[in-house]
Design a protein around this motif. Structure first.
Motif, PDB file in Angstrom:
ATOM      1  N   THR A  68      -4.186   4.081   1.767  1.00  0.00           N
ATOM      2  CA  THR A  68      -4.421   3.123   2.835  1.00  0.00           C
ATOM      3  C   THR A  68      -4.796   1.781   2.234  1.00  0.00           C
ATOM      4  N   ILE A  69      -4.082   0.747   2.643  1.00  0.00           N
ATOM      5  CA  ILE A  69      -4.374  -0.601   2.175  1.00  0.00           C
ATOM      6  C   ILE A  69      -5.123  -1.352   3.268  1.00  0.00           C
ATOM      7  N   SER A  70      -6.046  -2.200   2.850  1.00  0.00           N
ATOM      8  CA  SER A  70      -6.764  -3.047   3.791  1.00  0.00           C
ATOM      9  C   SER A  70      -7.100  -4.358   3.083  1.00  0.00           C
ATOM     10  N   ARG A  71      -7.370  -5.386   3.848  1.00  0.00           N
ATOM     11  CA  ARG A  71      -7.702  -6.669   3.243  1.00  0.00           C
ATOM     12  C   ARG A  71      -8.802  -7.358   4.004  1.00  0.00           C
ATOM     13  N   ASP A  72      -9.571  -8.127   3.264  1.00  0.00           N
ATOM     14  CA  ASP A  72     -10.620  -8.964   3.842  1.00  0.00           C
ATOM     15  C   ASP A  72     -10.184 -10.393   3.591  1.00  0.00           C
ATOM     16  N   ASN A  73      -9.642 -11.032   4.612  1.00  0.00           N
ATOM     17  CA  ASN A  73      -9.098 -12.381   4.433  1.00  0.00           C
ATOM     18  C   ASN A  73     -10.179 -13.384   4.045  1.00  0.00           C
ATOM     19  N   ALA A  74     -11.362 -13.205   4.560  1.00  0.00           N
ATOM     20  CA  ALA A  74     -12.444 -14.140   4.253  1.00  0.00           C
ATOM     21  C   ALA A  74     -12.820 -14.088   2.773  1.00  0.00           C
ATOM     22  N   LYS A  75     -12.670 -12.913   2.169  1.00  0.00           N
ATOM     23  CA  LYS A  75     -13.038 -12.744   0.766  1.00  0.00           C
ATOM     24  C   LYS A  75     -11.821 -12.762  -0.152  1.00  0.00           C
ATOM     25  N   ASN A  76     -10.634 -12.940   0.426  1.00  0.00           N
ATOM     26  CA  ASN A  76      -9.396 -12.892  -0.378  1.00  0.00           C
ATOM     27  C   ASN A  76      -9.364 -11.640  -1.242  1.00  0.00           C
ATOM     28  N   THR A  77      -9.680 -10.533  -0.632  1.00  0.00           N
ATOM     29  CA  THR A  77      -9.768  -9.266  -1.360  1.00  0.00           C
ATOM     30  C   THR A  77      -8.931  -8.212  -0.653  1.00  0.00           C
ATOM     31  N   VAL A  78      -8.281  -7.388  -1.444  1.00  0.00           N
ATOM     32  CA  VAL A  78      -7.502  -6.279  -0.910  1.00  0.00           C
ATOM     33  C   VAL A  78      -8.013  -4.987  -1.523  1.00  0.00           C
ATOM     34  N   TYR A  79      -7.957  -3.939  -0.733  1.00  0.00           N
ATOM     35  CA  TYR A  79      -8.449  -2.637  -1.169  1.00  0.00           C
ATOM     36  C   TYR A  79      -7.335  -1.598  -1.041  1.00  0.00           C
ATOM     37  N   LEU A  80      -7.366  -0.618  -1.908  1.00  0.00           N
ATOM     38  CA  LEU A  80      -6.428   0.494  -1.816  1.00  0.00           C
ATOM     39  C   LEU A  80      -7.221   1.785  -1.910  1.00  0.00           C
ATOM     40  N   GLN A  81      -7.315   2.481  -0.798  1.00  0.00           N
ATOM     41  CA  GLN A  81      -7.963   3.786  -0.770  1.00  0.00           C
ATOM     42  C   GLN A  81      -6.908   4.841  -1.046  1.00  0.00           C
ATOM     43  N   MET A  82      -7.104   5.583  -2.110  1.00  0.00           N
ATOM     44  CA  MET A  82      -6.132   6.589  -2.521  1.00  0.00           C
ATOM     45  C   MET A  82      -6.765   7.968  -2.393  1.00  0.00           C
ATOM     46  N   ASN A  83      -6.218   8.783  -1.525  1.00  0.00           N
ATOM     47  CA  ASN A  83      -6.710  10.137  -1.301  1.00  0.00           C
ATOM     48  C   ASN A  83      -5.648  11.149  -1.703  1.00  0.00           C
ATOM     49  N   SER A  84      -6.081  12.380  -1.863  1.00  0.00           N
ATOM     50  CA  SER A  84      -5.157  13.478  -2.207  1.00  0.00           C
ATOM     51  C   SER A  84      -4.278  13.096  -3.389  1.00  0.00           C
ATOM     52  N   LEU A  85      -4.903  12.598  -4.416  1.00  0.00           N
ATOM     53  CA  LEU A  85      -4.147  12.102  -5.565  1.00  0.00           C
ATOM     54  C   LEU A  85      -3.418  13.230  -6.280  1.00  0.00           C
ATOM     55  N   LYS A  86      -2.245  12.882  -6.771  1.00  0.00           N
ATOM     56  CA  LYS A  86      -1.398  13.820  -7.489  1.00  0.00           C
ATOM     57  C   LYS A  86      -1.179  13.314  -8.913  1.00  0.00           C
ATOM     58  N   SER A  87      -0.758  14.215  -9.784  1.00  0.00           N
ATOM     59  CA  SER A  87      -0.525  13.810 -11.171  1.00  0.00           C
ATOM     60  C   SER A  87       0.546  12.726 -11.251  1.00  0.00           C
ATOM     61  N   GLU A  88       1.495  12.766 -10.325  1.00  0.00           N
ATOM     62  CA  GLU A  88       2.559  11.753 -10.345  1.00  0.00           C
ATOM     63  C   GLU A  88       2.086  10.377  -9.887  1.00  0.00           C
ATOM     64  N   ASP A  89       0.857  10.280  -9.435  1.00  0.00           N
ATOM     65  CA  ASP A  89       0.281   8.968  -9.107  1.00  0.00           C
ATOM     66  C   ASP A  89      -0.263   8.264 -10.350  1.00  0.00           C
ATOM     67  N   THR A  90      -0.285   8.966 -11.459  1.00  0.00           N
ATOM     68  CA  THR A  90      -0.768   8.373 -12.702  1.00  0.00           C
ATOM     69  C   THR A  90       0.093   7.184 -13.097  1.00  0.00           C
ATOM     70  N   ALA A  91      -0.554   6.045 -13.285  1.00  0.00           N
ATOM     71  CA  ALA A  91       0.177   4.815 -13.588  1.00  0.00           C
ATOM     72  C   ALA A  91      -0.832   3.689 -13.795  1.00  0.00           C
ATOM     73  N   VAL A  92      -0.313   2.569 -14.261  1.00  0.00           N
ATOM     74  CA  VAL A  92      -1.082   1.339 -14.225  1.00  0.00           C
ATOM     75  C   VAL A  92      -0.791   0.674 -12.880  1.00  0.00           C
ATOM     76  N   TYR A  93      -1.842   0.356 -12.155  1.00  0.00           N
ATOM     77  CA  TYR A  93      -1.706  -0.250 -10.840  1.00  0.00           C
ATOM     78  C   TYR A  93      -1.964  -1.752 -10.953  1.00  0.00           C
TER      79      TYR A  93
END
Length: 121
Positions: A68-93
């Motif tokens: 799930t992605i979300s952003r706080d426009n006032a803070k110019n910040t974005v978040y990525l909540q990653m659940n149920s992670l799998k081995s294939e999610d391994t990467a540089v983000y």
């Protein structure tokens, strides 16, 4: 210029969760869209998810229902909540932003340095 700084990567077991953050700073007039790409070893960089200033989102099929992605426009910040992670999610983000430094200039692409996410099976 615009700087993007990611945080929150690390090592997690399969099925676990992580939350990434990306803070944008610098001479920013507006951020049209912001989001995350990832690159696994030996693979091309791929889009994971992006969100527009108005809140419209899109996700790669491989992460729908788990990330799930979300952003706080006032803070110019974005978040990525990653659940149920799998081995294939391994990467540089990598954090990505399409931003303007002046009102009437065309948007440019900016990238963060990347944060490693490793999912152990």
């Amino acid at each position: 210029q615009v700087q993007l700084v990611e945080s929150g990567g690390g090592l997690v077991q399969a099925g676990g969760s992580l939350r990434l953050s990306c803070a944008a700073s610098g001479s920013i007039f507006s951020i049209d869209s912001i989001g995350w790409y990832r690159q696994a070893p030996g693979k091309q960089r791929e889009s994971v998810t992006t969100i527009t200033r108005g809140g419209f989102t899109n996700y790669a099929d491989s992460v729908k229902g788990r990330f799930t992605i979300s952003r706080d426009n006032a803070k110019n910040t974005v978040y990525l909540q990653m659940n149920s992670l799998k081995s294939e999610d391994t990467a540089v983000y990598y954090c990505y932003a399409e931003a303007r430094i002046y009102r009437y200039c065309p948007p440019r692409d900016y990238w963060g340095q990347g944060t490693q996410v490793t999912v152990s099976s």
